[in-house]
Design a protein around this motif. Structure first.
Motif, short mmCIF file in Angstrom:
data_model
loop_
_atom_site.label_atom_id
_atom_site.label_comp_id
_atom_site.label_asym_id
_atom_site.label_seq_id
_atom_site.Cartn_x
_atom_site.Cartn_y
_atom_site.Cartn_z
N SER A 136 0.87 -1.18 0.00
CA SER A 136 0.00 0.00 0.00
C SER A 136 0.90 1.22 0.00
O SER A 136 2.00 1.20 0.54
CB SER A 136 -0.91 0.02 1.22
N PHE A 137 0.41 2.28 -0.63
CA PHE A 137 1.21 3.50 -0.70
C PHE A 137 0.30 4.72 -0.75
O PHE A 137 -0.76 4.70 -1.37
CB PHE A 137 2.11 3.50 -1.94
N SER A 138 0.74 5.80 -0.10
CA SER A 138 0.01 7.07 -0.14
C SER A 138 1.00 8.22 -0.16
O SER A 138 2.03 8.18 0.52
CB SER A 138 -0.91 7.19 1.07
N TYR A 139 0.72 9.23 -0.97
CA TYR A 139 1.54 10.45 -0.94
C TYR A 139 1.21 11.26 0.30
O TYR A 139 2.10 11.82 0.94
CB TYR A 139 1.26 11.30 -2.20
N GLU A 140 -0.07 11.35 0.61
CA GLU A 140 -0.53 12.04 1.80
C GLU A 140 -1.20 11.03 2.72
O GLU A 140 -1.78 10.04 2.27
CB GLU A 140 -1.53 13.15 1.43
N GLU A 141 -1.13 11.32 4.01
CA GLU A 141 -1.70 10.39 4.98
C GLU A 141 -3.20 10.20 4.73
O GLU A 141 -3.92 11.15 4.43
CB GLU A 141 -1.47 10.94 6.40
N ASN A 142 -3.66 8.96 4.83
CA ASN A 142 -5.08 8.59 4.68
C ASN A 142 -5.60 8.75 3.26
O ASN A 142 -6.81 8.77 3.05
CB ASN A 142 -5.96 9.41 5.64
N GLU A 143 -4.69 8.89 2.27
CA GLU A 143 -5.12 8.94 0.87
C GLU A 143 -4.37 7.87 0.09
O GLU A 143 -3.37 8.14 -0.57
CB GLU A 143 -4.85 10.33 0.27
N LYS A 144 -4.82 6.64 0.16
CA LYS A 144 -4.14 5.51 -0.44
C LYS A 144 -4.21 5.59 -1.97
O LYS A 144 -5.30 5.68 -2.54
CB LYS A 144 -4.76 4.19 0.03
N ILE A 145 -3.05 5.53 -2.61
CA ILE A 145 -2.99 5.48 -4.07
C ILE A 145 -2.90 4.03 -4.55
O ILE A 145 -3.53 3.65 -5.52
CB ILE A 145 -1.78 6.28 -4.60
N TYR A 179 9.91 6.37 -4.19
CA TYR A 179 9.11 6.48 -2.97
C TYR A 179 9.17 5.13 -2.27
O TYR A 179 9.42 4.10 -2.90
CB TYR A 179 7.65 6.82 -3.28
N ASP A 180 8.94 5.13 -0.97
CA ASP A 180 8.87 3.89 -0.22
C ASP A 180 7.42 3.57 0.11
O ASP A 180 6.62 4.47 0.39
CB ASP A 180 9.67 3.99 1.08
N ILE A 181 7.09 2.30 0.07
CA ILE A 181 5.72 1.86 0.38
C ILE A 181 5.41 2.10 1.85
O ILE A 181 6.30 2.19 2.70
CB ILE A 181 5.54 0.37 0.03
N ASP A 182 4.12 2.20 2.16
CA ASP A 182 3.68 2.36 3.54
C ASP A 182 3.70 1.03 4.27
O ASP A 182 4.02 0.96 5.46
CB ASP A 182 2.27 2.96 3.59
N CYS A 183 3.34 -0.02 3.57
CA CYS A 183 3.36 -1.35 4.18
C CYS A 183 3.48 -2.40 3.09
O CYS A 183 3.29 -2.11 1.90
CB CYS A 183 2.11 -1.59 5.03
N GLY A 184 3.79 -3.64 3.50
CA GLY A 184 4.02 -4.71 2.55
C GLY A 184 5.48 -4.77 2.15
O GLY A 184 6.36 -4.25 2.84
N SER A 185 5.76 -5.38 1.00
CA SER A 185 7.14 -5.49 0.54
C SER A 185 7.20 -5.54 -0.98
O SER A 185 6.32 -6.09 -1.63
CB SER A 185 7.82 -6.73 1.13
N VAL A 186 8.26 -4.92 -1.53
CA VAL A 186 8.60 -5.02 -2.94
C VAL A 186 9.91 -5.78 -3.00
O VAL A 186 10.93 -5.33 -2.46
CB VAL A 186 8.75 -3.64 -3.60
N CYS A 187 9.91 -6.95 -3.62
CA CYS A 187 11.10 -7.81 -3.64
C CYS A 187 11.67 -7.91 -5.04
O CYS A 187 10.94 -7.98 -6.02
CB CYS A 187 10.76 -9.20 -3.11
N LEU A 188 12.99 -7.92 -5.10
CA LEU A 188 13.71 -8.16 -6.35
C LEU A 188 14.60 -9.38 -6.14
O LEU A 188 15.44 -9.40 -5.23
CB LEU A 188 14.57 -6.94 -6.71
N ASP A 189 14.37 -10.40 -6.94
CA ASP A 189 15.10 -11.67 -6.82
C ASP A 189 15.01 -12.23 -5.40
O ASP A 189 16.01 -12.71 -4.82
CB ASP A 189 16.57 -11.48 -7.22
N GLY A 190 13.83 -12.12 -4.80
CA GLY A 190 13.60 -12.71 -3.50
C GLY A 190 14.05 -11.89 -2.32
O GLY A 190 13.88 -12.29 -1.16
N ARG A 191 14.62 -10.70 -2.53
CA ARG A 191 15.07 -9.84 -1.44
C ARG A 191 14.33 -8.51 -1.47
O ARG A 191 14.14 -7.93 -2.54
CB ARG A 191 16.58 -9.59 -1.55
#
Length: 600
Positions: A364-373, A408-420
């Motif tokens: 999940s990601f948002s530029y502004e708090e409570n506004e999920k893009i 930008y960095d995500i708010d939660c979760g993970s983005v993995c490249l080659d398992g990392r």
């Protein structure tokens, strides 16, 4: 940062005073300031010899009570004249040169170090910082504010030592000559200190307003100059002139206030330092009348008094310079206190030997708090696979691809490249593995060769030519007056849209990334340019994990998988054939575009 972690966007601010932090830049060059101050001491103390010699001539050589013959008087006159000329020639001239040259050298070197550090810091700032600040304002801080800070070296740090030594030396001389006259000359100091303190506070506050308005005005001018074609196309010249006039008038008002405060400071301190000699002469005449003081001693004391008040007046000017410079320094340090959102974690590793497998897990990601893009998205992309993102404007496609190189960095979760998790890679090495061909091509005002080499500065001439040929750019480049050395205008103004895009593709070819992001790379182009660019992109995508964004669905039919997005979520996934068979959102969008194309 591990899976599920929430990225922190807090800022750290230094606790040390601005001036102490500034001294860190001064310390490596302190010897230059010491030499400059020593030269200044020579420059301003050498003239102190003359009043004593003048007293000698008035009271001893040419007085009515002198016992010297006419020839002896002429000898004394010639002897001391030669001494003074020699001292000025062999001491004052070198001292004056040293004072000004080393002051300039120290100021310029400190300014260079501070400006370079600020520029490095600005390069580290995340995309979120640049989205909140106008480029003209950033440039204003980098150039104008740091130029004002340099005055701290040229005026404050050099003059304070030079003038301090001069004041102490003169105070010692004056006290030795007549302590009563000295106390009379110091009677104005309490008033001087009160005026300097009050005016200094107002000058600093007003300087902040001047610099803030200068930043805002610089940002506006740069924006409108860059978009001059839009201004002219919509005939908004008169509107922009009025807007500029209003902003310039506002800045003028602040500058006039600064001028008024500076003038007030100079006038009041000048009045006080002009009043003091009148008091001294009045007291001195009383003491001559009492037989305590000679006329020669009063004249000498008066001459020294002028030299004594010269650094005092410079201290008054320094008060204004210091206040203005400190206001600029605080603005510079405010920028340097901004913490980049995107930073390497303590145990980050190099991103090497990349296969190109990407996994988005519950992100999940948002530029502004409570506004999920982006909302709880999951997506798996195999190494070497071509994935197309489609959907209406505002569905989050461009935002999604900006998360892969960690703009930008995500708010939660993970983005993995080659398992990392990509947050475990060093940011610089991660971005080296990602090539981007954006919708709006950005080229720089250097040559075509320099723009292509931006992808890999170490590339050879053969690599440049190969990249240009692969991008279908070689023929038009060779047809230009200077070939690869042709200098482009700002943002590549001398090239057509298709030509700029092919230069951008060549730049990515020479970078040779493992992951490729194409953001509307063929939009707004004529059919001939689109065909050449699509051929170049097909070559570029070979052997790379590719994510392409497109509104024109004819460009994505051959993708391995098409991802349909809506309001930050994936609503459909599959190949072109599979999605048409589902007869859902993609099918409706595809048939609409097909019907429009037939209608044309």
């Amino acid at each position: 940062m591990t899976e599920g972690a929430t990225c922190s966007k807090s800022k750290r601010h230094g606790t040390k005073s601005s001036f102490k932090r500034f001294l860190r830049y001064v310390r490596p060059h302190i010897w230059l300031i010491v030499i400059a101050a020593a030269g200044g001491i020579i420059k301003f103390t050498v003239p102190l010899i003359f009043p004593r010699i003048m007293q000698h001539f008035i009271d001893d050589v040419f007085s009515s009570n002198s016992v010297l013959s006419a020839s002896e008087k002429i000898y004394q006159l010639n002897y001391w004249t030669l001494i003074i000329v020699g001292i000025y020639t062999f001491l004052w001239i070198p001292g004056t040169y040293v004072r000004h040259y080393f002051t300039s050298k120290a100021g310029n070197q400190v300014t260079f170090a501070l400006r370079y550090d600020l520029y490095k810091h600005m390069q580290r700032m995340s995309a979120s910082y640049y989205s909140k600040h106008q480029s003209g304002g950033i440039v204003s801080v980098l150039m104008n504010d740091i130029a004002l800070v340099s005055n701290l070296v040229g005026n404050a740090l050099t003059n304070i030592w030079m003038d301090g030594v001069l004041v102490i030396a003169l105070l010692f001389i004056l006290l030795r000559m007549d302590w009563v006259l000295t106390l009379a000359s110091l009677s104005i100091f309490p008033f001087y200190l009160v005026v300097s303190k009050k005016i200094g506070r107002k000058v600093k506050r007003n300087s902040h307003m001047v610099q803030d308005e200068t930043e805002e005005m610089s940002a506006h001018v740069q924006e409108k100059v860059g978009g001059y074609s839009v201004v002219q196309a919509f005939t908004h010249e008169e509107f922009e002139r009025k807007r500029f006039r209003n902003e310039a008038a506002k800045l003028l008002n602040f500058q006039l206030q600064s001028g008024m405060l500076s003038s007030l400071n100079t006038t009041v301190t000048g009045y006080l330092t002009a009043l003091a000699p009148i008091i001294v002469v009045w007291v001195g005449c009383q003491r001559i009348n009492s037989g305590v003081l000679t006329i020669g001693e009063l004249i000498t004391f008066y001459a020294y008094l002028g030299s004594f008040y010269l650094p005092i007046n410079r201290f008054a000017e320094l008060n204004v310079v210091y206040s203005t410079s400190m206001a600029a320094l605080e603005r510079v340090l405010h920028v340097m206190d901004e913490t980049p959102d995107i930073q390497d974690t303590p145990n980050a590793v190099e991103c090497t030997n990349v296969r190109g497998e990407i996994l988005l897990k519950n992100i999940s990601f948002s530029y502004e708090e409570n506004e999920k893009i982006i909302k709880n998205m999951n997506l798996s992309i195999h190494a070497g696979e071509r994935i197309a993102l489609v959907g209406a404007s505002g569905s989050g496609k461009s935002t999604l691809v900006s998360l892969i190189p960690r703009f930008y960095d995500i708010d939660c979760g993970s983005v993995c490249l080659d398992g990392r998790d990509i947050r475990e890679y060093k940011v610089h090495s991660l971005r080296q593995q990602v090539g981007i061909v954006p919708q709006e091509t950005i080229l720089f005002s250097g040559s075509i060769r320099e723009n292509i080499l931006y992808g890999n500065p170490e590339a050879s001439e053969e690599d440049i030519i190969a990249a240009a040929k692969a991008a279908n750019a070689y023929d038009f480049i060779e047809g230009m007056p200077d070939g690869f050395d042709t200098v482009l205008g700002e943002r590549g103004a001398k090239l057509s849209g298709g030509q700029k895009q092919r230069i951008a593709i060549a730049r990515v070819f020479i970078k040779n990334p493992k992951i490729l992001i194409l953001d509307e790379a063929t939009s707004a182009l004529d059919s001939q340019s689109e065909r050449l660019i699509q051929e170049a992109l097909d070559r570029l995508m070979v052997g790379r994990t590719t994510i392409l964004i497109a509104h024109r669905l004819s460009t994505v039919v051959n993708a391995d998988e098409i991802v349909v997005m809506n309001k930050g979520k994936i609503i459909e996934k599959g190949s072109h054939i599979q999605l048409l068979a589902q007869n859902g959102a993609y099918a409706r969008l595809y048939h609409t575009q097909f019907d429009e194309a037939i209608g044309e």
